[in-house]
Design a protein around this motif. Structure first.
Motif, PDB file in Angstrom:
ATOM      1  N   SER A  48       0.842  -1.187   0.000  1.00 16.49           N
ATOM      2  CA  SER A  48       0.000   0.000   0.000  1.00 16.49           C
ATOM      3  C   SER A  48       0.879   1.240   0.000  1.00 16.49           C
ATOM      4  CB  SER A  48      -0.904  -0.017   1.247  1.00 16.49           C
ATOM      5  OG  SER A  48      -1.842   1.018   1.230  1.00 16.49           O
ATOM      6  N   MET A  49       0.343   2.349  -0.561  1.00 15.85           N
ATOM      7  CA  MET A  49       1.153   3.570  -0.636  1.00 15.85           C
ATOM      8  C   MET A  49       0.254   4.786  -0.816  1.00 15.85           C
ATOM      9  SD  MET A  49       4.546   4.226  -3.011  1.00 15.85           S
ATOM     10  CE  MET A  49       3.728   3.888  -4.596  1.00 15.85           C
ATOM     11  N   THR A  50       0.690   5.898  -0.248  1.00 16.35           N
ATOM     12  CA  THR A  50       0.043   7.194  -0.449  1.00 16.35           C
ATOM     13  C   THR A  50       1.095   8.265  -0.231  1.00 16.35           C
ATOM     14  OG1 THR A  50      -1.900   8.533   0.146  1.00 16.35           O
ATOM     15  CG2 THR A  50      -0.689   7.519   1.963  1.00 16.35           C
ATOM     16  N   ASP A  51       0.729   9.539  -0.458  1.00  6.11           N
ATOM     17  CA  ASP A  51       1.661  10.610  -0.116  1.00  6.11           C
ATOM     18  C   ASP A  51       1.062  11.458   0.996  1.00  6.11           C
ATOM     19  OD1 ASP A  51      -0.285  11.822  -1.682  1.00  6.11           O
ATOM     20  OD2 ASP A  51       1.109  12.922  -2.954  1.00  6.11           O
ATOM     21  N   VAL A  52       1.932  12.108   1.754  1.00  4.45           N
ATOM     22  CA  VAL A  52       1.506  12.909   2.890  1.00  4.45           C
ATOM     23  C   VAL A  52       1.369  14.360   2.441  1.00  4.45           C
ATOM     24  CG1 VAL A  52       2.059  13.679   5.235  1.00  4.45           C
ATOM     25  CG2 VAL A  52       2.699  11.368   4.492  1.00  4.45           C
ATOM     26  N   THR A  53       0.146  14.882   2.510  1.00  2.00           N
ATOM     27  CA  THR A  53      -0.083  16.266   2.083  1.00  2.00           C
ATOM     28  C   THR A  53      -0.882  17.015   3.157  1.00  2.00           C
ATOM     29  OG1 THR A  53      -1.983  15.533   0.732  1.00  2.00           O
ATOM     30  CG2 THR A  53       0.148  15.734  -0.367  1.00  2.00           C
ATOM     31  N   GLY A  54      -1.985  17.636   2.767  1.00  2.00           N
ATOM     32  CA  GLY A  54      -2.655  18.590   3.638  1.00  2.00           C
ATOM     33  C   GLY A  54      -3.268  18.054   4.906  1.00  2.00           C
ATOM     34  N   PHE A  55      -3.562  16.757   4.978  1.00  2.00           N
ATOM     35  CA  PHE A  55      -4.157  16.195   6.191  1.00  2.00           C
ATOM     36  C   PHE A  55      -3.103  15.750   7.201  1.00  2.00           C
ATOM     37  CE2 PHE A  55      -7.961  14.789   3.391  1.00  2.00           C
ATOM     38  CZ  PHE A  55      -8.426  16.097   3.363  1.00  2.00           C
ATOM     39  N   GLY A  56      -1.823  15.978   6.881  1.00  2.00           N
ATOM     40  CA  GLY A  56      -0.742  15.619   7.790  1.00  2.00           C
ATOM     41  C   GLY A  56      -0.474  14.126   7.812  1.00  2.00           C
ATOM     42  N   LEU A  57       0.602  13.745   8.472  1.00  2.00           N
ATOM     43  CA  LEU A  57       0.961  12.329   8.563  1.00  2.00           C
ATOM     44  C   LEU A  57      -0.177  11.515   9.177  1.00  2.00           C
ATOM     45  CD1 LEU A  57       2.971   9.942   8.477  1.00  2.00           C
ATOM     46  CD2 LEU A  57       3.777  10.677  10.723  1.00  2.00           C
ATOM     47  N   ILE A  58      -0.754  11.999  10.279  1.00  2.00           N
ATOM     48  CA  ILE A  58      -1.813  11.253  10.954  1.00  2.00           C
ATOM     49  C   ILE A  58      -3.030  11.085  10.054  1.00  2.00           C
ATOM     50  CG2 ILE A  58      -3.513  11.365  12.813  1.00  2.00           C
ATOM     51  CD1 ILE A  58      -0.923  10.492  13.903  1.00  2.00           C
ATOM     52  N   GLY A  59      -3.412  12.130   9.353  1.00  2.00           N
ATOM     53  CA  GLY A  59      -4.595  12.056   8.494  1.00  2.00           C
ATOM     54  C   GLY A  59      -4.463  11.052   7.377  1.00  2.00           C
ATOM     55  N   HIS A  60      -3.309  11.030   6.720  1.00  2.00           N
ATOM     56  CA  HIS A  60      -3.126  10.108   5.595  1.00  2.00           C
ATOM     57  C   HIS A  60      -2.847   8.687   6.081  1.00  2.00           C
ATOM     58  CE1 HIS A  60      -3.479  13.193   2.551  1.00  2.00           C
ATOM     59  NE2 HIS A  60      -2.772  13.979   3.342  1.00  2.00           N
ATOM     60  N   LEU A  61      -2.198   8.566   7.220  1.00  2.00           N
ATOM     61  CA  LEU A  61      -2.006   7.243   7.810  1.00  2.00           C
ATOM     62  C   LEU A  61      -3.353   6.672   8.258  1.00  2.00           C
ATOM     63  CD1 LEU A  61       0.002   5.058   8.687  1.00  2.00           C
ATOM     64  CD2 LEU A  61       0.286   6.294  10.848  1.00  2.00           C
ATOM     65  N   LEU A  62      -4.230   7.544   8.719  1.00  2.00           N
ATOM     66  CA  LEU A  62      -5.564   7.124   9.124  1.00  2.00           C
ATOM     67  C   LEU A  62      -6.336   6.545   7.936  1.00  2.00           C
ATOM     68  CD1 LEU A  62      -7.711   7.100  11.420  1.00  2.00           C
ATOM     69  CD2 LEU A  62      -8.409   9.364  10.615  1.00  2.00           C
ATOM     70  N   GLU A  63      -6.193   7.161   6.774  1.00  2.00           N
ATOM     71  CA  GLU A  63      -6.845   6.633   5.575  1.00  2.00           C
ATOM     72  C   GLU A  63      -6.346   5.234   5.253  1.00  2.00           C
ATOM     73  OE1 GLU A  63      -7.695  10.865   3.209  1.00  2.00           O
ATOM     74  OE2 GLU A  63      -5.968   9.635   2.663  1.00  2.00           O
ATOM     75  N   MET A  64      -5.048   5.014   5.420  1.00  3.46           N
ATOM     76  CA  MET A  64      -4.471   3.693   5.172  1.00  3.46           C
ATOM     77  C   MET A  64      -4.982   2.674   6.184  1.00  3.46           C
ATOM     78  SD  MET A  64      -0.497   4.641   4.261  1.00  3.46           S
ATOM     79  CE  MET A  64      -0.063   3.055   3.530  1.00  3.46           C
ATOM     80  N   ALA A  65      -4.969   3.051   7.460  1.00  2.00           N
ATOM     81  CA  ALA A  65      -5.352   2.123   8.526  1.00  2.00           C
ATOM     82  C   ALA A  65      -6.840   1.763   8.436  1.00  2.00           C
ATOM     83  CB  ALA A  65      -5.032   2.731   9.888  1.00  2.00           C
ATOM     84  N   GLU A  66      -7.694   2.771   8.341  1.00  4.78           N
ATOM     85  CA  GLU A  66      -9.134   2.511   8.287  1.00  4.78           C
ATOM     86  C   GLU A  66      -9.518   1.777   7.006  1.00  4.78           C
ATOM     87  OE1 GLU A  66     -11.599   5.498  10.993  1.00  4.78           O
ATOM     88  OE2 GLU A  66     -11.043   6.377   9.060  1.00  4.78           O
ATOM     89  N   GLY A  67      -8.916   2.168   5.892  1.00  2.82           N
ATOM     90  CA  GLY A  67      -9.223   1.505   4.635  1.00  2.82           C
ATOM     91  C   GLY A  67      -8.832   0.043   4.628  1.00  2.82           C
ATOM     92  N   SER A  68      -7.786  -0.291   5.394  1.00  4.40           N
ATOM     93  CA  SER A  68      -7.287  -1.665   5.452  1.00  4.40           C
ATOM     94  C   SER A  68      -7.831  -2.451   6.634  1.00  4.40           C
ATOM     95  CB  SER A  68      -5.748  -1.655   5.509  1.00  4.40           C
ATOM     96  OG  SER A  68      -5.191  -0.913   4.443  1.00  4.40           O
ATOM     97  N   GLY A  69      -8.614  -1.802   7.500  1.00  7.67           N
ATOM     98  CA  GLY A  69      -9.165  -2.477   8.674  1.00  7.67           C
ATOM     99  C   GLY A  69      -8.118  -2.841   9.705  1.00  7.67           C
ATOM    100  N   LEU A  70      -7.065  -2.010   9.828  1.00  5.32           N
ATOM    101  CA  LEU A  70      -5.958  -2.297  10.733  1.00  5.32           C
ATOM    102  C   LEU A  70      -5.699  -1.116  11.662  1.00  5.32           C
ATOM    103  CD1 LEU A  70      -3.528  -3.773   8.048  1.00  5.32           C
ATOM    104  CD2 LEU A  70      -4.815  -5.097   9.747  1.00  5.32           C
ATOM    105  N   THR A  71      -4.790  -1.307  12.577  1.00  2.00           N
ATOM    106  CA  THR A  71      -4.302  -0.233  13.435  1.00  2.00           C
ATOM    107  C   THR A  71      -2.849   0.042  13.078  1.00  2.00           C
ATOM    108  OG1 THR A  71      -5.787  -0.624  15.296  1.00  2.00           O
ATOM    109  CG2 THR A  71      -3.671   0.388  15.802  1.00  2.00           C
ATOM    110  N   ALA A  72      -2.516   1.316  12.930  1.00  2.00           N
ATOM    111  CA  ALA A  72      -1.133   1.714  12.660  1.00  2.00           C
ATOM    112  C   ALA A  72      -0.482   2.126  13.973  1.00  2.00           C
ATOM    113  CB  ALA A  72      -1.091   2.870  11.677  1.00  2.00           C
ATOM    114  N   GLN A  73       0.574   1.425  14.352  1.00  2.00           N
ATOM    115  CA  GLN A  73       1.356   1.790  15.527  1.00  2.00           C
ATOM    116  C   GLN A  73       2.614   2.508  15.059  1.00  2.00           C
ATOM    117  OE1 GLN A  73       2.191  -1.839  17.687  1.00  2.00           O
ATOM    118  NE2 GLN A  73       0.347  -1.662  18.938  1.00  2.00           N
ATOM    119  N   ILE A  74       2.784   3.760  15.494  1.00  2.00           N
ATOM    120  CA  ILE A  74       3.986   4.498  15.106  1.00  2.00           C
ATOM    121  C   ILE A  74       4.704   4.994  16.356  1.00  2.00           C
ATOM    122  CG2 ILE A  74       3.107   5.187  12.858  1.00  2.00           C
ATOM    123  CD1 ILE A  74       2.590   7.985  14.024  1.00  2.00           C
TER     124      ILE A  74
END
Length: 344
Positions: free
Chosen positions: A223-249
């Motif tokens: 999976s891949m995306t770029d980090v833009t106006g929603f910040g790291l958390i916002g775009h990581l959230l799209e990845m996590a929720e879209g994949s049904g997972l939790t992102a631990q950073i």
């Protein structure tokens, strides 16, 4: 001596920081999501991906996106270059190769010289040349605030296409650029930034995410995306929720521009960072204090956020090194818990 025009003074917010907040955007788009069924789309707006993809045959797809914003820096050439690089990034974030671009320009013709607009276009053309594509035309309007960007078209093979919602449990999370350009852009707007620090931000924002096309060819990149106006958390959230997972950073592992924390102390955290956090704070644990609000800083042409299968990390790291791109391991996708993101 004639005083230099400060483009950032002609807009309320600049770069990707002028995006509509995730919360408001969700409300606007509610009920207006079209499905890809029978439309020939591989990727449409039913997901939160970076670009749309239309299949032209069984193996090839056309990737298309549009992105524009108000001035992020005062230098018109760099404003155009950064805006163009940011728009082209959407194609790279899907694993595609850009092929052509069309310019989008809004200009307050009664207040700002056309010569300044010409410099903006020159910067955009420079970025397109770096990407190996033509800036083939465009559209312009007389507007209250200046803005510039591109509509970009690219190509991608089905096997190279990367989505932002296909991460797998156990995938490692990598980021390809440090955070902080939103803070430095705010410092410039307030007249507080040091020239050497601003130069760091300019270089970062104008650097193409061309490595995304290489990552697209790696089966180990899930999976891949770029980090833009929603910040790291916002775009990581799209990845996590879209994949049904939790992102631990791990916050200490997230790369940051070395000067950024002092500017936050000077009050240069952009309002967009707090706006972003208010949009998704209930999905992140623990609550973020001001010290970690940088995770919500709106990035302009920020880095690629990449989910990599553990067994394929060496190939991914080798490809990054061959392309001359430093990547930073910041976390891992795990089985879904009560929160989409856990900051350690």
């Amino acid at each position: 001596m004639k005083e230099q025009t400060r483009l950032t003074q002609y807009s309320r917010s600049g770069g990707c920081g002028c995006k509509i907040s995730p919360q408001v955007l969700e409300r606007i788009l509610s009920g207006n999501i079209s499905k890809t069924i029978d439309l020939g789309l591989w990727v449409g707006n039913e997901s939160k991906d970076d670009a749309a993809v239309f299949g032209i045959d069984a193996d090839r797809g056309v990737v298309t996106s549009a992105d524009f914003f108000t001035p992020i820096v005062d230098d018109p050439f760099y404003f155009g270059r950064i805006a163009a690089a940011n728009a082209i990034s959407d194609i790279y974030a899907m694993g595609g190769e850009p092929i052509v671009a069309i310019a989008i320009l809004g200009w307050p013709v009664g207040e700002l010289s056309p010569d300044i607009a010409a410099e903006v276009i020159r910067g955009g053309r420079f970025a397109c040349k770096e990407a190996g594509i033509a800036l083939a035309g465009g559209h312009s309007i007389d507007s209250i605030e200046p803005f510039f960007g591109l509509s970009v078209t690219g190509l991608v093979s089905r096997k190279s296409l990367k989505r932002n919602n296909t991460s797998e449990e156990g995938c490692r999370i990598y980021l390809s650029k440090p955070l902080g350009v939103g803070v430095l852009s705010t410092a410039e707007k307030l007249g507080l930034v040091r020239e050497e620090d601003l130069d760091k931000a300019k270089v970062l924002m104008s650097t193409l995410n061309k490595v995304g096309a290489r990552f697209g060819k790696l089966s180990g990149v899930s999976s891949m995306t770029d980090v833009t106006g929603f910040g790291l958390i916002g775009h990581l959230l799209e990845m996590a929720e879209g994949s049904g997972l939790t992102a631990q950073i791990t916050y200490s592992k997230v790369p940051k521009l070395d000067c950024v924390e002092q500017y936050i102390k000077f009050g240069c955290l952009p309002s967009g960072a707090r706006r972003n956090y208010e949009s998704f704070r209930g999905k992140v644990t623990p609550d973020l204090d001001d010290g970690k609000m940088l995770l919500c800083d709106p990035q302009t042409n920020g880095g690629l956020l990449v989910a990599v299968k553990k067994n394929d990390e060496n190939e991914f790291l080798a490809a990054s090194e061959e392309e001359g791109v430093e990547v930073f391991l910041i976390g891992e996708f795990v089985k879904r818990s009560g929160y989409a993101i856990e900051v350690l």
